[in-house]
Design an enzyme around this catalytic site. Structure first.
Site, PDB file in Angstrom:
ATOM      1  N   GLN A   1       3.547   1.518  -1.841  1.00 36.24           N
ATOM      2  CA  GLN A   1       5.015   1.431  -2.926  1.00 36.24           C
ATOM      3  C   GLN A   1       4.524   2.276  -3.687  1.00 36.24           C
ATOM      4  O   GLN A   1       5.409   2.909  -4.642  1.00 36.24           O
ATOM      5  CB  GLN A   1       4.696   0.208  -3.217  1.00 36.24           C
TER       6      GLN A   1
ATOM      7  N   GLU B   1       0.994  -0.931  -0.273  1.00 36.68           N
ATOM      8  CA  GLU B   1       0.639   0.081  -0.071  1.00 36.68           C
ATOM      9  C   GLU B   1       0.507   1.245  -0.283  1.00 36.68           C
ATOM     10  O   GLU B   1       0.734   2.122   0.236  1.00 36.68           O
ATOM     11  CB  GLU B   1      -1.099  -0.210   1.696  1.00 36.68           C
TER      12      GLU B   1
ATOM     13  N   GLU C   1      -8.569 -27.456  21.340  1.00 33.21           N
ATOM     14  CA  GLU C   1      -9.445 -28.519  19.432  1.00 33.21           C
ATOM     15  C   GLU C   1      -8.957 -27.306  18.320  1.00 33.21           C
ATOM     16  O   GLU C   1      -9.131 -28.070  18.030  1.00 33.21           O
ATOM     17  CB  GLU C   1     -10.459 -29.070  20.046  1.00 33.21           C
TER      18      GLU C   1
ATOM     19  N   GLU D   1      -4.018 -26.972  18.694  1.00 29.94           N
ATOM     20  CA  GLU D   1      -4.154 -28.059  18.166  1.00 29.94           C
ATOM     21  C   GLU D   1      -3.364 -27.980  16.167  1.00 29.94           C
ATOM     22  O   GLU D   1      -3.079 -29.016  15.969  1.00 29.94           O
ATOM     23  CB  GLU D   1      -4.443 -29.262  18.707  1.00 29.94           C
TER      24      GLU D   1
ATOM     25  N   HIS E   1       7.074  -8.914  -4.863  1.00 28.18           N
ATOM     26  CA  HIS E   1       5.881  -9.561  -4.233  1.00 28.18           C
ATOM     27  C   HIS E   1       4.989  -8.680  -6.228  1.00 28.18           C
ATOM     28  O   HIS E   1       5.255  -7.128  -6.202  1.00 28.18           O
ATOM     29  CB  HIS E   1       4.549  -9.074  -3.253  1.00 28.18           C
TER      30      HIS E   1
END
Length: 330
Positions: free
Chosen positions: A86, A84, A227, A231, A108
Site C-alpha cells: 500500500q 505491504e 485429533e 476435528e 485495515h
C-alpha cells in the site's frame, strides 16, 4: 459498549454522483466492488494489466485501469491491496491525486496507524472493515443479508467523513448486520493481536504442538492429525454459532471436563504474559517496523519460515487425508 449502526442510520445517497475507485480486485476488492455496483453506485477498478485480477474485473463488467488513473478519476479511493504494497502504491500512483474534497479509504488501518502512509490534512481518511472474508461479504449480500463491519474516521476534513463511511458500509451490506464504530488504532492493534496470538499464530502453533506430541509418543500421524487438526472445525463451528457455553453443551461430559480441567494448564498465566508481551510489541510499533523492514529486505526470513512449515509432517499427512475426503472438493 461500541456504537452500532444499521440501515436506518446510513444514507447511501451520500455516495450518489460520486466515483468510487477500488484499488485492487482481490478477495475483498472484488466483493466490495460488486456489492457497491449492485447498490447502484459508480465503481471503477485499479489493477495491473495482464494479471488474473485484471481479467476478473473486466469479466465482472468493470472499467479497469492503472492505479494512477483510478485515483485521479475517483472521488473516493478505497485501497484494498496487501498491507505491504500500500505505501509504495500510494506514494507512486495515488498521493498526487489526493486533492481537497476527496476521501481516502481502507479496510485495515495498518499503514495509517503506523504512519507508512501520511495523507494530506485536507482530505477525509476513513475505514470500513468487513468482519469476514471477501467471499462471505459477497455471498451474504446476494442473499439479502450482510456481514458486520467496523467504521472509523482518521481525518474529517469535510465534516461528513462519518456519513461517507456509513453510506459505504450500507453499499456493501454491512448495515444490514450492524456497523460498529471504532478507531484506526483500536482496529489495527486488536486485529494484529488476534491474528498473532489466537486466530493464526496461536492456533497453528497449538495444532502443531499437539500433533508433534502424539507422534513423538508413538501414535500414528494419521490419528494425531484427526485429533489435533481435522476435528478442530467441529469445535470452531460450534463456538462460531453458539459461543463457548454452547460448544460445551454440544460435546460429551468427558470432553467438557477435560476442557475445564486441562485447558487452563496448557494455556496458562505464562501464556497470557507472553500474549501481553506480543500486544506491547504491536502497540509500540515494533512489529510494524519489523514487517516493513522484512519486506524492504526481500522477505528472506518470511520465506524461510514459510518453507519450513510447508515441509512439516502435518502437511504431508494432512494432504493425503484430505485427498480421501471427496466432500472437501465441493
Amino acid at each position: 459498549m461500541a456504537q452500532v449502526y444499521y440501515d436506518k442510520d446510513a444514507n447511501i445517497g451520500a455516495l450518489q454522483g460520486k466515483t468510487i475507485a477500488v484499488i485492487g480486485f482481490g478477495n475483498q476488492g472484488a466483493a466490495q466492488a460488486q456489492n457497491l455496483k449492485d447498490s447502484g453506485l459508480n465503481v471503477i477498478i485499479a489493477e495491473v494489466e495482464g494479471t488474473p485480477n485484471y481479467k476478473n474485473a473486466q469479466e465482472a463488467g468493470f472499467e479497469v485501469m492503472p492505479a494512477a488513473e483510478a485515483a485521479k478519476r475517483g472521488d473516493i479511493i478505497q485501497i484494498l491491496i496487501p498491507d505491504e504494497l500500500q505505501a509504495k502504491v500510494y506514494k507512486e500512483a495515488i498521493k498526487k491525486s489526493m486533492k481537497k474534497g476527496k476521501t481516502l479509504m481502507f479496510s485495515h488501518g495498518f499503514n495509517i496507524h503506523f504512519k507508512a502512509i501520511k495523507p494530506n490534512k485536507d482530505i477525509d481518511v476513513i475505514m470500513v472493515a468487513p468482519k469476514g472474508p471477501g467471499h462471505m461479504v459477497r455471498s451474504t449480500f446476494t442473499e439479502g443479508a450482510g456481514v458486520p463491519c467496523l467504521i472509523a474516521v482518521h481525518q474529517d476534513a469535510s465534516g461528513t467523513a462519518k456519513e461517507t463511511a456509513l453510506a459505504y458500509a450500507k453499499g456493501i451490506g454491512g448495515t444490514r448486520a450492524g456497523v460498529f464504530e471504532t478507531t484506526f488504532k483500536e482496529e489495527v492493534e486488536t486485529d494484529l493481536f488476534g491474528e498473532q496470538t489466537v486466530l493464526c499464530g496461536g492456533c497453528t502453533s497449538l495444532i502443531k504442538a499437539g500433533f508433534e506430541t502424539l507422534v513423538e509418543a508413538g501414535y500414528q500421524p494419521e490419528m494425531a492429525y484427526f485429533e489435533c487438526c481435522h476435528e478442530l472445525k467441529l469445535i470452531v463451528d460450534l463456538i462460531y454459532k453458539q459461543g463457548l457455553l454452547g460448544m460445551r453443551k454440544a460435546i460429551s461430559n468427558t470432553a467438557e471436563y477435560g476442557d475445564l480441567t486441562v485447558g487452563p494448564k496448557i494455556i496458562d498465566e505464562k501464556t497470557k504474559m507472553r500474549m501481553q508481551k506480543a500486544l506491547k510489541r504491536i502497540q509500540s510499533g515494533a512489529f510494524a517496523r519489523e514487517w516493513i523492514k522484512e519486506n524492504k529486505e526481500g522477505c528472506a526470513n518470511f520465506n524461510a519460515l514459510r518453507e519450513k512449515d510447508k515441509n512439516h509432517q502435518i502437511e504431508k499427512v494432512g494432504g493425503e487425508l484430505r485427498g480421501m475426503m471427496h466432500w472437501l472438493k465441493k
